[in-house]
Structure formats: structure tokens, C-alpha cells
Design a protein around this motif. Sequence first.
Motif, mmCIF file in Angstrom:
data_model
loop_
_atom_site.group_PDB
_atom_site.id
_atom_site.type_symbol
_atom_site.label_atom_id
_atom_site.label_comp_id
_atom_site.label_asym_id
_atom_site.label_seq_id
_atom_site.Cartn_x
_atom_site.Cartn_y
_atom_site.Cartn_z
ATOM 1 N N LYS A 1 -0.522 7.284 7.995
ATOM 2 C CA LYS A 1 -1.007 8.212 6.975
ATOM 3 C C LYS A 1 -0.472 7.805 5.607
ATOM 4 O O LYS A 1 0.642 7.322 5.468
ATOM 5 C CB LYS A 1 -0.557 9.641 7.321
ATOM 6 C CG LYS A 1 -1.069 10.713 6.384
ATOM 7 C CD LYS A 1 -0.618 12.092 6.866
ATOM 8 C CE LYS A 1 -1.139 13.190 5.948
ATOM 9 N NZ LYS A 1 -0.719 14.540 6.421
ATOM 10 N N PRO B 1 -0.645 9.254 1.251
ATOM 11 C CA PRO B 1 -1.000 10.424 0.444
ATOM 12 C C PRO B 1 -2.445 10.354 -0.032
ATOM 13 O O PRO B 1 -3.004 9.280 -0.242
ATOM 14 C CB PRO B 1 -0.021 10.348 -0.740
ATOM 15 C CG PRO B 1 1.088 9.477 -0.273
ATOM 16 C CD PRO B 1 0.479 8.497 0.673
ATOM 17 N N SER B 2 -3.053 11.493 -0.241
ATOM 18 C CA SER B 2 -4.416 11.557 -0.750
ATOM 19 C C SER B 2 -4.448 11.143 -2.217
ATOM 20 O O SER B 2 -3.526 11.446 -2.991
ATOM 21 C CB SER B 2 -4.967 12.976 -0.602
ATOM 22 O OG SER B 2 -6.170 13.115 -1.311
ATOM 23 N N VAL B 3 -5.507 10.466 -2.623
ATOM 24 C CA VAL B 3 -5.650 10.057 -4.025
ATOM 25 C C VAL B 3 -5.893 11.253 -4.938
ATOM 26 O O VAL B 3 -5.751 11.142 -6.159
ATOM 27 C CB VAL B 3 -6.797 9.040 -4.194
ATOM 28 C CG1 VAL B 3 -6.519 7.787 -3.388
ATOM 29 C CG2 VAL B 3 -8.130 9.646 -3.793
ATOM 30 N N ASP B 4 -6.263 12.385 -4.348
ATOM 31 C CA ASP B 4 -6.532 13.575 -5.166
ATOM 32 C C ASP B 4 -5.298 13.999 -5.952
ATOM 33 O O ASP B 4 -5.416 14.566 -7.041
ATOM 34 C CB ASP B 4 -7.009 14.731 -4.282
ATOM 35 C CG ASP B 4 -8.346 14.443 -3.620
ATOM 36 O OD1 ASP B 4 -9.090 13.590 -4.158
ATOM 37 O OD2 ASP B 4 -8.646 15.051 -2.577
ATOM 38 N N GLN B 5 -4.127 13.725 -5.389
ATOM 39 C CA GLN B 5 -2.896 14.145 -6.055
ATOM 40 C C GLN B 5 -2.632 13.364 -7.342
ATOM 41 O O GLN B 5 -1.797 13.768 -8.158
ATOM 42 C CB GLN B 5 -1.710 13.998 -5.106
ATOM 43 C CG GLN B 5 -1.314 12.553 -4.829
ATOM 44 C CD GLN B 5 -0.133 12.446 -3.876
ATOM 45 O OE1 GLN B 5 0.026 13.269 -2.988
ATOM 46 N NE2 GLN B 5 0.697 11.440 -4.084
ATOM 47 N N TYR C 1 0.141 3.899 -7.035
ATOM 48 C CA TYR C 1 -0.319 4.391 -5.728
ATOM 49 C C TYR C 1 -0.384 3.241 -4.732
ATOM 50 O O TYR C 1 0.038 3.379 -3.573
ATOM 51 C CB TYR C 1 -1.690 5.047 -5.872
ATOM 52 C CG TYR C 1 -2.295 5.500 -4.568
ATOM 53 C CD1 TYR C 1 -1.876 6.685 -3.962
ATOM 54 C CD2 TYR C 1 -3.279 4.745 -3.933
ATOM 55 C CE1 TYR C 1 -2.428 7.097 -2.752
ATOM 56 C CE2 TYR C 1 -3.833 5.153 -2.734
ATOM 57 C CZ TYR C 1 -3.405 6.329 -2.148
ATOM 58 O OH TYR C 1 -3.949 6.738 -0.951
ATOM 59 N N GLU D 1 -5.064 7.557 7.981
ATOM 60 C CA GLU D 1 -5.362 8.903 7.500
ATOM 61 C C GLU D 1 -5.054 8.985 6.003
ATOM 62 O O GLU D 1 -3.988 8.579 5.552
ATOM 63 C CB GLU D 1 -4.531 9.936 8.269
ATOM 64 C CG GLU D 1 -4.912 11.372 7.956
ATOM 65 C CD GLU D 1 -4.113 12.372 8.774
ATOM 66 O OE1 GLU D 1 -3.981 13.526 8.333
ATOM 67 O OE2 GLU D 1 -3.620 11.989 9.861
ATOM 68 N N GLY D 2 -6.012 9.480 5.244
ATOM 69 C CA GLY D 2 -5.858 9.555 3.798
ATOM 70 C C GLY D 2 -6.672 8.505 3.070
ATOM 71 O O GLY D 2 -6.820 8.545 1.857
ATOM 72 N N LYS E 1 -10.498 6.540 2.866
ATOM 73 C CA LYS E 1 -11.894 6.761 3.231
ATOM 74 C C LYS E 1 -12.397 5.706 4.202
ATOM 75 O O LYS E 1 -13.139 6.010 5.132
ATOM 76 C CB LYS E 1 -12.772 6.767 1.967
ATOM 77 C CG LYS E 1 -12.528 7.932 1.027
ATOM 78 C CD LYS E 1 -13.443 7.845 -0.182
ATOM 79 C CE LYS E 1 -13.191 8.999 -1.149
ATOM 80 N NZ LYS E 1 -14.073 8.920 -2.351
#
Length: 472
Positions: free
Chosen positions: A70, A72-76, A341, A426-427, A429
Motif C-alpha cells: 500500500k 498513500p493516496s495522491v489525493d492528500q 511523493y 493499493e493506492g 490506479k
Amino acid sequence: MIDKSVRKNKRQRFQRTLASLMLFNILCFSAAPAVSLAAPNMLATADTTKATEDKAATDKATTNNAKPDKVPSVDQLSLEVSSAVLIEPSTGQVLLSINADEALPPASMTKMMTEYIVAEKVKQGELAWDDVVTVGENAEKTVGSRIFLAEGDQHTVEELYIAMAVGSANDATVALAEHIAGSEAEFVTLMNDTAKKMGLKTAFFINSTGLSRADMPEKYRPAEDKETVMSAMDTALLAKYIVEDHPDFARFTAIQSHKFRPRDTSPIINYNWMLEANKSITNFKAYAYEGLDGLKTGHTNAAGYCFAGTAERDGMRLISVVMGTKSEGARFKETKKVLDYGFDNFEVKEVQAAGATVQGFETVEVKKGKGKEAGLVTDKALTFVVPKGSSGKNITFEAKLDSSSVTAPVAKDTKVGTATYSYKIEGMKETQTETVNLITAGEVEKAGWFKLFLRAIGDFFADLFDSIKNLF
């Protein structure tokens, strides 16, 4: 005539009897060794049949049942961009993607294609860095970022290339384009053809610079009312071609400043504030980024502020693209978020060496060979981008053979199948995939006729024993 027919029939019966006796003697002579060979081969035949059946169908396997890796999501990141993308060029893996496939004005990032073509011409020997270029009218009249070339001026390819790569000089770019193709319009055809060869899906160029059509000298505008467009993804792929095909790119893109003419009162300053070398420059040290050595900025009213950047740390290079940011400084701040990132969360890892065996596909049956099987191995290493510190868990594969058997002689490294590995984090696409060939680990020579004959006898008795066994 009747006597002749009788004699002929007697002769044929005698020949058949004699042939039967000879076959009986051969079988009796071979029975003992045949039986001793047949017994172990019965199990081998059964196993080979099962393995063949298994290999004929596509097999799916997973390395373990651990929880998926996993990140972190890029949304953050809360990126303030029209689009952005981050790729690892050696694998081509996309690590971050925001609206990355939309065709947008790339502004001076367009010059990356011009840079690539010029460098390719030099690499192929069609052009030399010290070739002299004579400036034409179109270059002189080109506006925007420029070094104020005049028609008739003469400079080397390298001098103009530096002005283009460092100072984003539009006039130097046009001069190079016209020198290579005879006219900028013909050079644009070369740009679009090269984009197609690269597989860029959205890229379309109307000039060599990235200027809007209305800002081009009127006499040299294309007849068709279109604009240059290129998605963030295509820009990143173009950058990938630059760093891989021309690994010395930084000898131009990492130049901090350059005095174009001896008479110039001030040097050209690189628009790329993020160059690592800028960490000692007062005005730029807040933007300087460790390992960053390229590539190209861009700005027009239509495009906003854009930047294609690349940096290398601990042996891993990343390429980032941000488009449509609000200010000159913003494009570098957003790029820092994107690159951080990547470097904070990922590393490139060889998860399987070349020459590895694939579970369930260790061998292939060989017909008419000295050996009945050939060992199978992978033809290249398996490399994925994995979360930092991970060994690359939950890798699955699908493998298949081109045929259930091969016929001797079989050469070493003969391709007989493929194995496609998939790795989901996970995280992210995208699921990473990599296909390797299954090749023979050694050669298998064709067996002689006597060995094949004895093998046929052994197979006959094996089948016979199986038939008898099945009666009870």
C-alpha cells in the motif's frame, strides 16, 4: 495357374510366419531391459501427462497470501494543477496520474520534441554540433523568449541548442528547425511523424516552439487554424525518450546560465529554478531540488505555467509533468510535491532474476530427443516499482506454453512460452504487468534410431501393463 497361386500363398504364409518369429525373438530379447525401464517410466509418463495438461491451460498463482502493498493516496497532495503525471522511466510505470491524458497546450515544453530531433540527427551523424546555422527571416521575427537573432547571423548548432534548452529561445529553436528541414513547416511534419512513432496519442504540433498560432510571424503561420496540444502523459513519454536515448541530456539542461555572445551584457538564465546546483543561488535555493537536472519549462496565456522535470536519487530516476499551474513559482512547488511523493514512497526492485523457473512450468516435453524433457527458465529479470522497503508481495502470474511439446533437436534459449506477472499496489490506479519468455535452459539433441526403437518398446509395454491393470 492354380498351382502357381497355391505356391504364392504358401510363400506369403511362410514369410509372415518368419516375420512373426523374428518379432517374437526381438521382443523376448528386449523384454527384460524393457520391463526394467518401463516401471519407472510409467510414473514419469503419468506425471508428464498431468504436467502437460496443467501447462496447456493458463495457470494462475500468487506468491503468498499477505495483505497487498500500500502507498498513500495522491489525493492528500492537494495538487493545484490542470493535470499531472509521474513515471519511472526504466519500467514505464505510472506512479501518479491526474487528468494526465487530456490534450492541453504545452507551451515551451514543445521544444522537448525539437531538442530530441536535433540530438537524434547528431547521434545518427546527419548533423554535427559544430555545424554552422544561418538565421532566416522567420527566426528573426519570432517573438517571446529569445536571444534577438538577426537574419543572416551565423551560430553553431550547439550554441543555438544551448539557447533553446537553457533560455527557451524561440528564435534559436526556429533557426534549428529551418536548418534541419528547410522550413519550419517541414520540420513540424517531422515532429508529428516522430510523435506517432513514439506512440504519443494526443501530441499535435503546429510549430517548433510552442507559441500560440496568433503569436507566430503571420507569414509563417500554418494555414489550418489549429494549436499545439500534448497531454501530460505524452509529455512524460517524450521526456522518457530524451533521458533514455540521450543520457547526456543534462550537459545542456543542467546549465545554470550561459553567455551567448561575448558582447552580451548579461547571460541567459535557466528558467528551471529547481536545478540542484541552484541550492547556492540566493534567488533560487528555496526551489532547488536534490538530483534534479532537467528538463523544460513552459508558459503561455493559454497553457498557464508548466514544467517537465526529472531527478535521480539513489539510482532511481523519476519524470514528472505539471500543467496549468497559476504562477512561475507554483509550477515548481507542485513539481516538488509530485517528486517527493515518488521518492518518499517507491523504489525499483528486481523481484526475480533472469533464468528463474516458474512454478508448474519447469519443463516441456521433448519428442524424439535424447532426453524426454527440457528445462525451462525465464529469459530476463522481473523488475517492478514497489513501495519503499517492500519485497514486492502478492505478485501473480499467468503462464502458458506455445505447444504442449517440442521436437528434437532443440537449441538452448528456444522460446516455448510466456509468463505474465501482475502486481497491484493499493493506492495506485494501475496494476503493473511484465511479460517474460519461457526459454529452454539447455539443448536437447535428437536421439538415434536405436534409442527411439527401444523407447517405443518400453512405451508399448508400459501401455500394455496399464491396459492389464485396468482390467482388474
